[in-house]
Motif scaffolding. Structure first.
Motif, PDB file in Angstrom:
ATOM      1  N   VAL A 195       1.864  -5.102  10.268  1.00 50.02           N
ATOM      2  CA  VAL A 195       1.417  -4.316   9.126  1.00 50.02           C
ATOM      3  C   VAL A 195       2.572  -3.409   8.729  1.00 50.02           C
ATOM      4  O   VAL A 195       3.224  -2.808   9.585  1.00 50.02           O
ATOM      5  CB  VAL A 195       0.186  -3.450   9.487  1.00 50.02           C
ATOM      6  N   LEU A 196       2.836  -3.317   7.437  1.00 50.91           N
ATOM      7  CA  LEU A 196       3.879  -2.433   6.922  1.00 50.91           C
ATOM      8  C   LEU A 196       3.235  -1.461   5.952  1.00 50.91           C
ATOM      9  O   LEU A 196       2.468  -1.870   5.072  1.00 50.91           O
ATOM     10  CB  LEU A 196       4.966  -3.233   6.207  1.00 50.91           C
ATOM     11  N   ALA A 197       3.515  -0.180   6.120  1.00 52.30           N
ATOM     12  CA  ALA A 197       2.988   0.853   5.229  1.00 52.30           C
ATOM     13  C   ALA A 197       4.150   1.710   4.733  1.00 52.30           C
ATOM     14  O   ALA A 197       4.991   2.154   5.511  1.00 52.30           O
ATOM     15  CB  ALA A 197       1.970   1.725   5.957  1.00 52.30           C
ATOM     16  N   GLU A 198       4.186   1.920   3.427  1.00 48.17           N
ATOM     17  CA  GLU A 198       5.181   2.789   2.793  1.00 48.17           C
ATOM     18  C   GLU A 198       4.429   3.959   2.190  1.00 48.17           C
ATOM     19  O   GLU A 198       3.454   3.764   1.451  1.00 48.17           O
ATOM     20  CB  GLU A 198       5.940   2.036   1.696  1.00 48.17           C
ATOM     21  N   SER A 199       4.850   5.184   2.507  1.00 49.84           N
ATOM     22  CA  SER A 199       4.126   6.375   2.062  1.00 49.84           C
ATOM     23  C   SER A 199       5.034   7.348   1.333  1.00 49.84           C
ATOM     24  O   SER A 199       6.190   7.544   1.723  1.00 49.84           O
ATOM     25  CB  SER A 199       3.507   7.099   3.267  1.00 49.84           C
ATOM     26  N   MET A 200       4.479   7.955   0.291  1.00 50.05           N
ATOM     27  CA  MET A 200       5.113   9.062  -0.436  1.00 50.05           C
ATOM     28  C   MET A 200       4.256  10.294  -0.199  1.00 50.05           C
ATOM     29  O   MET A 200       3.020  10.220  -0.300  1.00 50.05           O
ATOM     30  CB  MET A 200       5.176   8.780  -1.929  1.00 50.05           C
ATOM     31  N   LEU A 201       4.895  11.419   0.104  1.00 52.19           N
ATOM     32  CA  LEU A 201       4.191  12.650   0.436  1.00 52.19           C
ATOM     33  C   LEU A 201       4.594  13.787  -0.485  1.00 52.19           C
ATOM     34  O   LEU A 201       5.759  13.893  -0.872  1.00 52.19           O
ATOM     35  CB  LEU A 201       4.524  13.092   1.866  1.00 52.19           C
ATOM     36  N   SER A 202       3.641  14.652  -0.774  1.00 52.27           N
ATOM     37  CA  SER A 202       3.917  15.963  -1.351  1.00 52.27           C
ATOM     38  C   SER A 202       3.605  16.979  -0.266  1.00 52.27           C
ATOM     39  O   SER A 202       2.577  16.868   0.420  1.00 52.27           O
ATOM     40  CB  SER A 202       3.041  16.226  -2.581  1.00 52.27           C
ATOM     41  N   LEU A 203       4.489  17.966  -0.122  1.00 55.84           N
ATOM     42  CA  LEU A 203       4.375  18.940   0.960  1.00 55.84           C
ATOM     43  C   LEU A 203       4.147  20.342   0.412  1.00 55.84           C
ATOM     44  O   LEU A 203       4.620  20.674  -0.676  1.00 55.84           O
ATOM     45  CB  LEU A 203       5.658  18.928   1.798  1.00 55.84           C
ATOM     46  N   ARG A 204       3.440  21.132   1.197  1.00 52.63           N
ATOM     47  CA  ARG A 204       3.264  22.557   0.899  1.00 52.63           C
ATOM     48  C   ARG A 204       3.286  23.303   2.221  1.00 52.63           C
ATOM     49  O   ARG A 204       2.497  23.003   3.116  1.00 52.63           O
ATOM     50  CB  ARG A 204       1.936  22.797   0.172  1.00 52.63           C
ATOM     51  N   ASP A 205       4.196  24.234   2.356  1.00 51.43           N
ATOM     52  CA  ASP A 205       4.320  25.018   3.592  1.00 51.43           C
ATOM     53  C   ASP A 205       4.439  24.131   4.819  1.00 51.43           C
ATOM     54  O   ASP A 205       3.864  24.406   5.874  1.00 51.43           O
ATOM     55  CB  ASP A 205       3.138  25.982   3.742  1.00 51.43           C
ATOM     56  N   GLY A 206       5.170  23.002   4.680  1.00 52.70           N
ATOM     57  CA  GLY A 206       5.404  22.120   5.804  1.00 52.70           C
ATOM     58  C   GLY A 206       4.257  21.187   6.151  1.00 52.70           C
ATOM     59  O   GLY A 206       4.332  20.472   7.142  1.00 52.70           O
ATOM     60  N   LYS A 207       3.212  21.193   5.351  1.00 49.77           N
ATOM     61  CA  LYS A 207       2.048  20.327   5.584  1.00 49.77           C
ATOM     62  C   LYS A 207       1.924  19.303   4.459  1.00 49.77           C
ATOM     63  O   LYS A 207       2.313  19.557   3.317  1.00 49.77           O
ATOM     64  CB  LYS A 207       0.750  21.141   5.655  1.00 49.77           C
ATOM     65  N   ILE A 208       1.327  18.160   4.775  1.00 56.56           N
ATOM     66  CA  ILE A 208       1.093  17.113   3.785  1.00 56.56           C
ATOM     67  C   ILE A 208      -0.117  17.506   2.947  1.00 56.56           C
ATOM     68  O   ILE A 208      -1.194  17.759   3.489  1.00 56.56           O
ATOM     69  CB  ILE A 208       0.836  15.763   4.466  1.00 56.56           C
ATOM     70  N   VAL A 209       0.058  17.565   1.609  1.00 52.91           N
ATOM     71  CA  VAL A 209      -1.060  17.887   0.721  1.00 52.91           C
ATOM     72  C   VAL A 209      -1.475  16.690  -0.120  1.00 52.91           C
ATOM     73  O   VAL A 209      -2.638  16.614  -0.543  1.00 52.91           O
ATOM     74  CB  VAL A 209      -0.766  19.102  -0.183  1.00 52.91           C
ATOM     75  N   GLU A 210      -0.555  15.783  -0.379  1.00 46.54           N
ATOM     76  CA  GLU A 210      -0.863  14.544  -1.093  1.00 46.54           C
ATOM     77  C   GLU A 210      -0.064  13.424  -0.459  1.00 46.54           C
ATOM     78  O   GLU A 210       1.103  13.599  -0.118  1.00 46.54           O
ATOM     79  CB  GLU A 210      -0.496  14.636  -2.566  1.00 46.54           C
ATOM     80  N   GLN A 211      -0.718  12.272  -0.326  1.00 45.18           N
ATOM     81  CA  GLN A 211      -0.044  11.103   0.211  1.00 45.18           C
ATOM     82  C   GLN A 211      -0.557   9.870  -0.516  1.00 45.18           C
ATOM     83  O   GLN A 211      -1.759   9.723  -0.732  1.00 45.18           O
ATOM     84  CB  GLN A 211      -0.331  10.961   1.705  1.00 45.18           C
ATOM     85  N   THR A 212       0.361   9.001  -0.881  1.00 45.29           N
ATOM     86  CA  THR A 212       0.019   7.693  -1.414  1.00 45.29           C
ATOM     87  C   THR A 212       0.668   6.677  -0.494  1.00 45.29           C
ATOM     88  O   THR A 212       1.885   6.737  -0.239  1.00 45.29           O
ATOM     89  CB  THR A 212       0.514   7.506  -2.851  1.00 45.29           C
ATOM     90  N   THR A 213      -0.144   5.746   0.015  1.00 47.43           N
ATOM     91  CA  THR A 213       0.331   4.749   0.951  1.00 47.43           C
ATOM     92  C   THR A 213       0.021   3.356   0.412  1.00 47.43           C
ATOM     93  O   THR A 213      -1.116   3.096   0.008  1.00 47.43           O
ATOM     94  CB  THR A 213      -0.322   4.936   2.332  1.00 47.43           C
ATOM     95  N   VAL A 214       1.030   2.493   0.431  1.00 45.40           N
ATOM     96  CA  VAL A 214       0.860   1.100   0.052  1.00 45.40           C
ATOM     97  C   VAL A 214       1.011   0.292   1.340  1.00 45.40           C
ATOM     98  O   VAL A 214       2.006   0.444   2.076  1.00 45.40           O
ATOM     99  CB  VAL A 214       1.910   0.659  -0.990  1.00 45.40           C
ATOM    100  N   VAL A 215       0.008  -0.556   1.630  1.00 48.09           N
ATOM    101  CA  VAL A 215      -0.061  -1.279   2.892  1.00 48.09           C
ATOM    102  C   VAL A 215      -0.074  -2.793   2.638  1.00 48.09           C
ATOM    103  O   VAL A 215      -0.782  -3.271   1.755  1.00 48.09           O
ATOM    104  CB  VAL A 215      -1.340  -0.887   3.670  1.00 48.09           C
ATOM    105  N   ALA A 216       0.696  -3.514   3.440  1.00 45.56           N
ATOM    106  CA  ALA A 216       0.680  -4.987   3.425  1.00 45.56           C
ATOM    107  C   ALA A 216       0.643  -5.467   4.864  1.00 45.56           C
ATOM    108  O   ALA A 216       1.196  -4.830   5.754  1.00 45.56           O
ATOM    109  CB  ALA A 216       1.919  -5.521   2.718  1.00 45.56           C
ATOM    110  N   TRP A 217      -0.042  -6.588   5.089  1.00 44.57           N
ATOM    111  CA  TRP A 217      -0.126  -7.119   6.445  1.00 44.57           C
ATOM    112  C   TRP A 217      -0.086  -8.641   6.420  1.00 44.57           C
ATOM    113  O   TRP A 217      -0.367  -9.277   5.408  1.00 44.57           O
ATOM    114  CB  TRP A 217      -1.374  -6.613   7.166  1.00 44.57           C
TER     115      TRP A 217
END
Length: 121
Positions: free
Chosen positions: A97-119
């Motif tokens: 399984v391969l997952a690619e993720s884009m994150l938005s951060l606030r104060d060092g924490k993940i607030v938004e994540q979009t992940t595209v997954v293929a297997w």
């Protein structure tokens, strides 16, 4: 890879969380109000799976980490309040399984994540 980057986002904590045996270390990197969007074979871009808040994310991660598989952080790039990473997972029978993720951060924490997954199928 540096041990810390961006505004307090710890890439080594991300590695330990992804490659750990339980979801708890990874879950600790999410803000309480985080949102996670997942696009995969079953959840197409026009209708992604959307998880709201740490509890919904925890439920999904607990399910994933209950499976017999390995997780490996392949690479991570952090720039300001944005990050991206690639994760590879392998089941004992060799299915990958391969997952690619884009994150938005606030104060060092993940607030938004979009992940595209293929297997493998």
């Amino acid at each position: 890879m540096s041990t810390t980057a961006g505004p307090g986002f710890d890439t080594e904590a991300l590695r330990r969380g992804i490659e750990g045996e339980t979801a708890a270390p990874l879950l600790s990197l999410y803000a309480p109000d985080a949102e996670l969007r997942i696009v995969d074979r079953n959840d197409q871009p026009s209708r992604p799976k959307v998880l709201h808040g740490r509890q919904e994310i925890a439920d999904m991660l607990d399910d994933v980490y209950s499976r017999d598989m390995t997780h490996r952080l392949e690479r991570c790039v952090v720039q300001g309040d944005q990050a991206a990473y690639a994760e590879e997972c392998t089941y004992p029978d060799g299915v990958r399984v391969l997952a690619e993720s884009m994150l938005s951060l606030r104060d060092g924490k993940i607030v938004e994540q979009t992940t595209v997954v293929a297997w493998d199928e």
